[in-house]
Motif scaffolding. Structure first.
Motif, PDB file in Angstrom:
ATOM      1  N   VAL A 308      65.546 -16.239 -30.087  1.00  0.00           N
ATOM      2  CA  VAL A 308      65.987 -14.853 -30.148  1.00  0.00           C
ATOM      3  C   VAL A 308      66.228 -14.381 -28.723  1.00  0.00           C
ATOM      4  O   VAL A 308      65.309 -14.393 -27.892  1.00  0.00           O
ATOM      5  N   GLY A 309      67.449 -14.014 -28.411  1.00  0.00           N
ATOM      6  CA  GLY A 309      67.796 -13.511 -27.085  1.00  0.00           C
ATOM      7  C   GLY A 309      67.895 -11.998 -27.100  1.00  0.00           C
ATOM      8  O   GLY A 309      68.503 -11.425 -28.006  1.00  0.00           O
ATOM      9  N   VAL A 310      67.292 -11.350 -26.102  1.00  0.00           N
ATOM     10  CA  VAL A 310      67.262  -9.890 -26.062  1.00  0.00           C
ATOM     11  C   VAL A 310      67.757  -9.403 -24.706  1.00  0.00           C
ATOM     12  O   VAL A 310      67.212  -9.795 -23.664  1.00  0.00           O
ATOM     13  N   GLY A 333      75.853 -14.257 -20.170  1.00  0.00           N
ATOM     14  CA  GLY A 333      75.822 -15.711 -20.094  1.00  0.00           C
ATOM     15  C   GLY A 333      74.703 -16.339 -20.901  1.00  0.00           C
ATOM     16  O   GLY A 333      74.923 -17.279 -21.676  1.00  0.00           O
ATOM     17  N   PHE A 334      73.489 -15.821 -20.753  1.00  0.00           N
ATOM     18  CA  PHE A 334      72.384 -16.457 -21.466  1.00  0.00           C
ATOM     19  C   PHE A 334      72.422 -16.152 -22.960  1.00  0.00           C
ATOM     20  O   PHE A 334      72.034 -16.988 -23.776  1.00  0.00           O
ATOM     21  N   LEU A 335      72.943 -14.983 -23.338  1.00  0.00           N
ATOM     22  CA  LEU A 335      73.084 -14.681 -24.768  1.00  0.00           C
ATOM     23  C   LEU A 335      74.141 -15.581 -25.403  1.00  0.00           C
ATOM     24  O   LEU A 335      73.965 -16.080 -26.523  1.00  0.00           O
ATOM     25  N   GLN A 336      75.259 -15.798 -24.701  1.00  0.00           N
ATOM     26  CA  GLN A 336      76.292 -16.685 -25.247  1.00  0.00           C
ATOM     27  C   GLN A 336      75.779 -18.111 -25.391  1.00  0.00           C
ATOM     28  O   GLN A 336      76.103 -18.802 -26.360  1.00  0.00           O
ATOM     29  N   LEU A 337      74.952 -18.548 -24.438  1.00  0.00           N
ATOM     30  CA  LEU A 337      74.423 -19.908 -24.527  1.00  0.00           C
ATOM     31  C   LEU A 337      73.433 -20.021 -25.692  1.00  0.00           C
ATOM     32  O   LEU A 337      73.407 -21.042 -26.385  1.00  0.00           O
ATOM     33  N   ILE A 338      72.634 -18.992 -25.928  1.00  0.00           N
ATOM     34  CA  ILE A 338      71.736 -18.997 -27.084  1.00  0.00           C
ATOM     35  C   ILE A 338      72.542 -19.085 -28.376  1.00  0.00           C
ATOM     36  O   ILE A 338      72.199 -19.831 -29.302  1.00  0.00           O
ATOM     37  N   GLN A 339      73.610 -18.330 -28.438  1.00  0.00           N
ATOM     38  CA  GLN A 339      74.485 -18.374 -29.612  1.00  0.00           C
ATOM     39  C   GLN A 339      75.053 -19.789 -29.813  1.00  0.00           C
ATOM     40  O   GLN A 339      75.055 -20.319 -30.935  1.00  0.00           O
ATOM     41  N   ALA A 340      75.515 -20.390 -28.736  1.00  0.00           N
ATOM     42  CA  ALA A 340      76.112 -21.728 -28.818  1.00  0.00           C
ATOM     43  C   ALA A 340      75.066 -22.796 -29.151  1.00  0.00           C
ATOM     44  O   ALA A 340      75.351 -23.739 -29.895  1.00  0.00           O
ATOM     45  N   ASP A 348      69.214 -20.820 -36.699  1.00  0.00           N
ATOM     46  CA  ASP A 348      69.664 -19.451 -36.961  1.00  0.00           C
ATOM     47  C   ASP A 348      69.234 -18.546 -35.809  1.00  0.00           C
ATOM     48  O   ASP A 348      68.426 -17.623 -35.973  1.00  0.00           O
ATOM     49  N   ASN A 349      69.766 -18.821 -34.617  1.00  0.00           N
ATOM     50  CA  ASN A 349      69.443 -18.006 -33.447  1.00  0.00           C
ATOM     51  C   ASN A 349      69.965 -16.581 -33.634  1.00  0.00           C
ATOM     52  O   ASN A 349      70.980 -16.370 -34.316  1.00  0.00           O
ATOM     53  N   LYS A 350      69.295 -15.630 -33.014  1.00  0.00           N
ATOM     54  CA  LYS A 350      69.674 -14.232 -33.158  1.00  0.00           C
ATOM     55  C   LYS A 350      69.801 -13.566 -31.783  1.00  0.00           C
ATOM     56  O   LYS A 350      69.036 -13.854 -30.862  1.00  0.00           O
TER      57      LYS A 350
END
Length: 424
Positions: A308-310, A333-340, A348-350
């Motif tokens: 889960v990225g916040v 950048g880090f949210l996009q990498l978590i998504q990828a 099921d990353n969020k």
């Protein structure tokens, strides 16, 4: 089904239930604007005691990833100590926030054991000299036209603006945005003057054979140009644009730090570091494709957590003239990498976005009323509610939005920690 039909929710109930039931969970979270309000002067920040306790209960499932720092006069560790009845409890009970600061080059555990992996003595010495140079520059420049600020106000503003962080010295222009809000063109001129000062620092570093050691991080920014440099976001009538000019070590970018944190998470799960015990952001690739390849090669899918990225710092705006959409923000950048990574490892990353626009720093805000309508009209596109933050063609898709800011997120975080129970 289009992503926007299921994402951009204001209701955290389902996600909370889902995370409580998740066997392997990892929360990676920014700090300023997320778990505490955005303020003009970092020395005035306050962090809630209950949040600190919740983070401790989530030990092993929680890391911070911030461009701020753990240590020093303006570091988060002092906020932890100030929030406690007895500051000594922070170290005794492991109440410091574990994770990466300064974009990824300052590593800390729960007991405030801090290291700067991959950083040389020459680099540390150069960084130590930056705050004094920044103060001298601001004093000289702001005393002259068109600014012409007199003492003692000049000293007060400069003291607030120069952040003497150990490995990420920063010029924070929030106080000047307030000073010149009636004359926005003057504030924009200051933004450009500071950008020139940062460029001069890089020339100095090159003279000392440190030309590859540093980069300038702009927050917020308008993405990167063709050379990979972050674009300055000039202020307009709605927001302050770039307020933080951070002189940072090369490799200190959050998406690379994400892999460092995963490396430590795997060690906690398996007793081995998939990327090696000494892996640090300064020796890692920087593009998302290369980072994903490294993750695919080294991380055992069996132990990959649901991440889960916040964050709270995203930007999207159309460039005048060309019509090009410029997307940036230090959390992008880090949210996009978590998504990828979620797609790559079938997790099921969020992604959680915190609306920090109600703080002391002007930023685009979320139109919660518009998003609320989507409950009755699920096909309603959310973009009108997220102007300046994201857009219809943005590859980044937000799952949950806390329109109530950091206070609402802290409630969620504490509820999650309470339901999950004691740390493993």
């Amino acid at each position: 089904m289009a992503d926007y039909l299921t994402g951009y929710s204001l209701d955290s109930t389902d996600l909370l239930d889902s995370l409580v039931a998740t066997e392997r969970l990892l929360i990676i979270q920014d700090l300023d604007g997320v778990c505490m309000g955005l303020v003009r002067d970092p020395l005035t920040r306050v962090i809630e005691r209950r949040y600190i306790a919740a983070a401790a209960r989530l030990a092993g499932r929680f890391y911070v990833l911030t461009n701020g720092e753990h240590i020093g006069r303006r570091g988060v560790n002092s906020l932890i100590e100030n929030a406690l009845v007895d500051p000594s409890h922070a170290r005794e009970q492991g109440l410091y926030l574990p994770g990466l600061a300064a974009g990824g080059v300052q590593l800390q555990d729960r007991y405030a054991e801090v290291s700067h992996p991959g950083v040389s003595d020459a680099e540390l010495q150069f960084l130590l000299e930056v705050p004094a140079q920044a103060e001298t520059f601001l004093r000289r420049r702001l005393a002259a036209a068109p600014y012409e600020i007199d003492e003692p106000l000049l000293s007060t503003l400069v003291s607030s603006a120069v952040l003497d962080n150990r490995v990420s010295p920063t010029l924070n222009l929030n106080v000047f945005y307030q000073q010149f809000k009636a004359s926005p063109s003057i504030y924009c001129r200051l933004q450009q003057d500071v950008a020139e000062f940062m460029a001069a620092l890089h020339l100095q570093a090159a003279d000392r054979a440190l030309d590859a050691s540093f980069f300038t991080h702009l927050a917020p920014n308008s993405g990167r140009d063709e050379h990979g440099h972050e674009r300055l976001k000039l202020a307009d009538e709605n927001n302050a644009g770039t307020t933080d000019f951070q002189f940072m070590l090369s490799g200190a970018i959050k998406e690379v730090g994400l892999l460092v944190l995963l490396n430590h998470y795997y060690f906690g799960q398996t007793g081995a570091y998939p990327l090696g015990a000494d892996f640090n952001p300064r020796q890692a690739p920087h593009t998302q494709a290369e980072l994903l390849k490294l993750a695919s090669d080294k991380f055992d899918p069996q132990f990959m957590p649901r991440i889960v990225g916040v964050g709270d710092t995203l930007s999207s705006h159309v460039q005048q003239g060309s019509g090009e959409v410029l997307r940036g923000g230090s959390d992008r950048g880090f949210l996009q990498l978590i998504q990828a990574l979620g797609e790559l490892f079938e997790q099921d990353n969020k992604l959680i976005y915190i609306d920090s626009s109600a703080g002391e720093v002007r930023r685009p805000g979320v139109d919660a009323t518009f998003l609320q309508r989507r409950k009755a009209e699920p096909a309603l596109e959310p973009w009108a509610a997220l102007t300046g933050i994201t857009d219809a063609a943005d590859p980044l898709r937000l799952d949950l939005i806390f329109s109530g800011g950091h206070q609402q997120y802290v409630e969620f975080f504490c509820a999650l920690a309470e339901r999950i129970g004691n740390p493993r």
